[in-house]
Write a protein that holds these residues in place. Structure first.
Motif, PDB file in Angstrom:
ATOM      1  N   GLU A 254       0.649  -1.090  -0.385  1.00  0.00           N
ATOM      2  CA  GLU A 254      -0.296   0.160  -0.040  1.00  0.00           C
ATOM      3  C   GLU A 254       0.795   1.147   0.247  1.00  0.00           C
ATOM      4  OE1 GLU A 254      -2.570   2.047   3.359  1.00  0.00           O
ATOM      5  OE2 GLU A 254      -3.148  -0.365   3.238  1.00  0.00           O
ATOM      6  N   VAL A 255       0.952   2.354  -0.639  1.00  0.00           N
ATOM      7  CA  VAL A 255       1.939   3.194  -1.137  1.00  0.00           C
ATOM      8  C   VAL A 255       1.207   4.673  -1.264  1.00  0.00           C
ATOM      9  CG1 VAL A 255       3.320   3.956  -3.551  1.00  0.00           C
ATOM     10  CG2 VAL A 255       3.133   2.039  -2.283  1.00  0.00           C
ATOM     11  N   TYR A 256       2.121   5.765  -0.449  1.00  0.00           N
ATOM     12  CA  TYR A 256       1.580   6.855   0.284  1.00  0.00           C
ATOM     13  C   TYR A 256       3.002   7.465  -0.817  1.00  0.00           C
ATOM     14  CZ  TYR A 256      -0.061  11.289   1.921  1.00  0.00           C
ATOM     15  OH  TYR A 256      -0.813  11.967   1.749  1.00  0.00           O
ATOM     16  N   VAL A 257       1.902   8.987  -1.232  1.00  0.00           N
ATOM     17  CA  VAL A 257       2.697   9.797  -1.521  1.00  0.00           C
ATOM     18  C   VAL A 257       2.287  10.588  -1.298  1.00  0.00           C
ATOM     19  CG1 VAL A 257       3.536  10.763  -3.971  1.00  0.00           C
ATOM     20  CG2 VAL A 257       2.879   8.385  -3.897  1.00  0.00           C
ATOM     21  N   PRO A 258       3.561  11.453  -0.376  1.00  0.00           N
ATOM     22  CA  PRO A 258       3.501  12.486   0.318  1.00  0.00           C
ATOM     23  C   PRO A 258       3.034  14.052  -0.265  1.00  0.00           C
ATOM     24  CG  PRO A 258       5.127  11.558   1.532  1.00  0.00           C
ATOM     25  CD  PRO A 258       4.854  10.327   0.166  1.00  0.00           C
ATOM     26  N   THR A 259       2.062  14.980   0.321  1.00  0.00           N
ATOM     27  CA  THR A 259       2.416  15.891  -1.029  1.00  0.00           C
ATOM     28  C   THR A 259       3.313  17.000  -0.480  1.00  0.00           C
ATOM     29  OG1 THR A 259       1.092  17.043   0.922  1.00  0.00           O
ATOM     30  CG2 THR A 259      -0.571  16.095  -0.133  1.00  0.00           C
TER      31      THR A 259
END
Length: 341
Positions: free
Chosen positions: A295-300
């Motif tokens: 599960e991949v999250y790309v920060p703002t």
């Protein structure tokens, strides 16, 4: 007459045998033991580059130097291999930054978090005056010749507990780092609990729950199959991690001018293969990690600034003491110039 004729033949034969016996034997090839730390597969940047270097080197020297590749840490840990460079038991090592800093502490300067905005900026700095000056000083201090810088990938966080979106999400997590004080400082500045574990022990530490997570490039996450025990990935890109091509200067100075030039020339295509393969994985990190079930999250941008504000000042302050103000200030200035600021 016949006796004299036979005696003449005998003398000719004897002189021929003596001449052959006294002919100099061909010199044995000089052997380069070449150590790296990724699996012996051509889809691994370190190994693909090693194969390129070997082919180039042996052709350029017409076989006067042979290269023996020892992949996957076969010659021991990075620290052991680098000590081998210093003492002349290993000729060449391609090592990650944490291992290099164990024998030359100023290498930690490249671990300033959120330093390079992109690959192009990093290459300008590393291949330019700063990178050369740094290599020259390392040679003077250690007897290890730094030939080229390559990518170890842009480092991201993974863990088995929950998504990391801001520094607050690191609180309470046990995070594995390289055996280098600068990484310990960075994790602690972000609120996590850092634990230094050697690369070879990392997969077991994650699967056994010794630590909750780690920080690494997508190349290394894939090479070590770390995704098998890590559900969450955060692509914050906190450190532009490096590999370096290192040669024992004692060995280098024992070579002929032709052989020295071959090393200097052949490391460049090897470095470029290494960079190209790692960069390609960096740029497709979200797709690659999602593809193996993470599960991949790309920060703002705003979230990245939270990470930078929390980590960079503390790390810079420490590095000025451990690596030296000269290298910290010089690197920060070189980055500004490369960015055109």
């Amino acid at each position: 007459m016949e006796k004299r004729h036979m005696f003449g033949k005998f003398l000719l034969a004897a002189s021929t045998v003596l001449s052959l016996g006294s002919a100099p034997a061909m010199a044995a090839p000089k052997v380069m033991k070449y150590a790296h730390f990724q699996p012996a597969r051509e889809d691994q940047p370190m190994h693909a580059a090693a194969l390129k270097f070997k082919a180039c080197m042996e052709q350029a020297t017409s076989g006067s130097v042979t290269v023996q590749i020892f992949p996957a840490g076969q010659l021991g840990s990075a620290t052991n291999a680098l000590e081998g460079l210093k003492f002349g038991t290993v000729e060449m090592v391609v090592s990650h930054d944490g291992g290099i800093s164990s024998v030359y502490r100023p290498f930690d300067v490249f671990a300033i978090p959120y330093l390079f905005p992109d690959h192009a900026t990093a290459y300008k700095v590393l291949d330019g005056k700063f990178g050369k000056d740094f290599a020259d000083e390392m040679l003077k201090q250690t007897g290890i010749r730094l030939l080229a810088y390559a990518d170890n990938g842009i480092r991201h966080f993974t863990n088995s507990k929950h998504p990391i979106k801001t520094p607050a999400d690191l609180k309470g997590l046990k995070i594995r780092v390289q055996p280098a004080p600068v990484f310990l400082t960075m994790i602690e500045a972000l609120g996590g609990s850092a634990s230094a574990i050697d690369w070879g022990e990392l997969p077991a530490a994650l699967s056994q729950g010794t630590v909750d997570g780690q920080e690494n490039s997508v190349t290394n996450i894939m090479a070590g199959s770390l995704y098998q025990s890590q559900k969450y990935a955060t692509l914050d890109g906190h450190v532009y991690s490096l590999h370096a091509y290192l040669v024992s200067d004692t060995f280098y100075q024992s070579l002929t001018d032709t052989e020295k030039k071959a090393i200097d020339d052949c490391v460049i295509p090897a470095r470029d293969i290494h960079r190209d393969m790692t960069r390609a994985q960096d740029l497709s990190a979200q797709k690659v990690l999602t593809g193996v079930g993470m599960e991949v999250y790309v920060p703002t941008a705003a979230e990245i600034e939270q990470f930078r504000s929390a980590a960079q000042p503390t790390v810079v302050s420490q590095l000025k003491k451990s690596a030296g103000e000269k290298w910290v200030d010089g690197l920060l200035q070189a980055v500004k110039e490369a960015k055109g600021q």
